[in-house]
Enzyme design. Sequence first.
Site, PDB file in Angstrom:
ATOM      1  N   GLU A 148      -3.212 -15.064   2.711  1.00  0.00           N
ATOM      2  CA  GLU A 148      -1.935 -15.026   3.412  1.00  0.00           C
ATOM      3  C   GLU A 148      -1.485 -16.438   3.787  1.00  0.00           C
ATOM      4  O   GLU A 148      -2.273 -17.383   3.792  1.00  0.00           O
ATOM      5  CB  GLU A 148      -2.072 -14.189   4.690  1.00  0.00           C
ATOM      6  CG  GLU A 148      -2.545 -12.769   4.477  1.00  0.00           C
ATOM      7  CD  GLU A 148      -1.483 -11.878   3.869  1.00  0.00           C
ATOM      8  OE1 GLU A 148      -0.287 -12.289   3.856  1.00  0.00           O
ATOM      9  OE2 GLU A 148      -1.831 -10.788   3.386  1.00  0.00           O
ATOM     10  N   GLU A 207     -10.364   6.446   4.521  1.00  0.00           N
ATOM     11  CA  GLU A 207     -11.130   5.880   3.405  1.00  0.00           C
ATOM     12  C   GLU A 207     -10.597   4.522   2.980  1.00  0.00           C
ATOM     13  O   GLU A 207     -11.358   3.621   2.618  1.00  0.00           O
ATOM     14  CB  GLU A 207     -11.102   6.841   2.212  1.00  0.00           C
ATOM     15  CG  GLU A 207     -11.918   6.386   1.016  1.00  0.00           C
ATOM     16  CD  GLU A 207     -13.401   6.277   1.326  1.00  0.00           C
ATOM     17  OE1 GLU A 207     -13.937   5.158   1.220  1.00  0.00           O
ATOM     18  OE2 GLU A 207     -14.009   7.288   1.686  1.00  0.00           O
ATOM     19  N   LYS A 247     -13.874  -4.180   9.540  1.00  0.00           N
ATOM     20  CA  LYS A 247     -14.478  -3.238   8.582  1.00  0.00           C
ATOM     21  C   LYS A 247     -15.931  -2.956   8.928  1.00  0.00           C
ATOM     22  O   LYS A 247     -16.391  -1.813   8.817  1.00  0.00           O
ATOM     23  CB  LYS A 247     -14.341  -3.809   7.173  1.00  0.00           C
ATOM     24  CG  LYS A 247     -12.899  -3.973   6.729  1.00  0.00           C
ATOM     25  CD  LYS A 247     -12.786  -4.785   5.453  1.00  0.00           C
ATOM     26  CE  LYS A 247     -11.345  -5.058   5.079  1.00  0.00           C
ATOM     27  NZ  LYS A 247     -11.227  -5.950   3.903  1.00  0.00           N
ATOM     28  N   VAL A 262       0.828  -1.212   0.000  1.00  0.00           N
ATOM     29  CA  VAL A 262       0.000   0.000   0.000  1.00  0.00           C
ATOM     30  C   VAL A 262       0.858   1.256   0.000  1.00  0.00           C
ATOM     31  O   VAL A 262       0.634   2.182  -0.788  1.00  0.00           O
ATOM     32  CB  VAL A 262      -0.962  -0.008   1.199  1.00  0.00           C
ATOM     33  CG1 VAL A 262      -1.738   1.305   1.268  1.00  0.00           C
ATOM     34  CG2 VAL A 262      -1.921  -1.181   1.103  1.00  0.00           C
ATOM     35  N   GLY A 321      -5.401  -4.477  -2.668  1.00  0.00           N
ATOM     36  CA  GLY A 321      -4.399  -4.303  -3.711  1.00  0.00           C
ATOM     37  C   GLY A 321      -3.803  -2.918  -3.683  1.00  0.00           C
ATOM     38  O   GLY A 321      -4.386  -1.974  -3.143  1.00  0.00           O
ATOM     39  N   GLY A 351     -11.074  -1.140   0.222  1.00  0.00           N
ATOM     40  CA  GLY A 351     -10.093  -0.710  -0.757  1.00  0.00           C
ATOM     41  C   GLY A 351     -10.490   0.540  -1.513  1.00  0.00           C
ATOM     42  O   GLY A 351     -10.692   1.606  -0.944  1.00  0.00           O
TER      43      GLY A 351
END
Length: 450
Positions: free
Chosen positions: A212, A151, A227, A35, A324, A156
């Site tokens: 992962e 955000e 989330k 990121v 991503g 994402g």
Amino acid sequence: MSAPDGRSGAGRGELTRPRPVARPLAVAIAGLGTVGAGVAKLLRDNAELIAARAGRPIAVTAVSSRDRTRDRGVPVAGLRWYEDAVAIAADPAIDVVVETIGGSEGPARALVEAAIAAGKPVVTANKALLAVHGAALAEQAEARGVTLAFEAAVAGGIPAIKALREGLAANRISRVAGILNGTCNYILTTMRERGLQFAEVLADAQRLGYAEADPAFDIDGVDAAHKLAILAALAFGRPVDLGAVHIEGIREVSALDIELAEELGYRIKLLGIAKREESGISTRVHPCMVPKAAAIGRVEGVFNAVVAEGDFVGRVMLEGRGAGAGPTASAVVADLIDLARGRLTPVWGAATDALSHAPSLPMEKHVGAYYLRLMVLDRPGVIADVTGVLRDHAISLESMLQRGRAPGEAVPIVLTTHDCVEGRMREALARIEALPTVVEKPALIRIEGL
């Protein structure tokens, strides 16, 4: 201004003064993983467009990461490099701190707290930090009068936070729900499309990089719960409360359940659902059966989706990539553009003293329909025993499906119920599991009409 003869000053040969160039917004990025490097790349590649939309250039001037030698695909020469991420907070030349370290404790938490204390705005993609410590961090940010923007922490590149906190701010939200974990959605989609068991698809997802090496946070529903806790705080204007979220993952979803769901007209999705009830707020993450015709039932693979229902706007659904480098960096830079423009929004959409303290409702109070799959010995009276237990707990059946006959052997029986109370269903399930003709733990999946 026109001259007396009607001609502009410039038209008479006078020089116009050039518009002053605003000082760049100086950004430090803590954490140069997927990121963080994505943010640096986006700010470099789209610099002119971003400056136009932000009203000033946005420049990365400092970074912090453990490994200076690793090639991250973006140039870092000439940037101030901090071995200790927390030290960034004391740098007077830094305007904004971008935290992409991750984790609810350790250097990520220490940096965010230090930056807020120093009066520096923070942009973070760290859903775990916000879900666990978001209430305290919001109070600290409000006390110092600085922005805490996030955000990128949910879904994402989908602008779910802005949609709830700003775009739908005039609405009383009754429900927010969604597919909040791309790894789980990929696994469930692939199980259905290829007829494979959970363990096989998980191994494939790890090989492809969708899961992962230790996938527990994803497949056990914890990531989605982080989330959902954030979305619920925004939707209902109350402090974030991760402890109130009921959490189940997808480990026990079988290929047989997915096949049977298709027969019944459903798809299985891991959903996070937060709902305003008469007596409080319910928040839950678990596998759900949703109608195949429902929009959210058609969200496949690694994609995420967020659905919000407001009293004036009705139902709104956003869909896109939930993880991503590119999508997450897009969300981080959107927050940086807001900061460059001087936009300040309270963390949870309202000042701390205006937040609601509506109680959280326990899962036992949930009311809904259920799918039950039982593996039972094919003997006379088995179905009567099962339906008798359900009758005793005031649970009525909507449909029943029996797959084949094999006298004396185990066969699946599928039951779907009308709406009933979760607590009663759990009591009934314990009695059914104890029946001598039930040979394995019953599968229970809640049915949702999204």
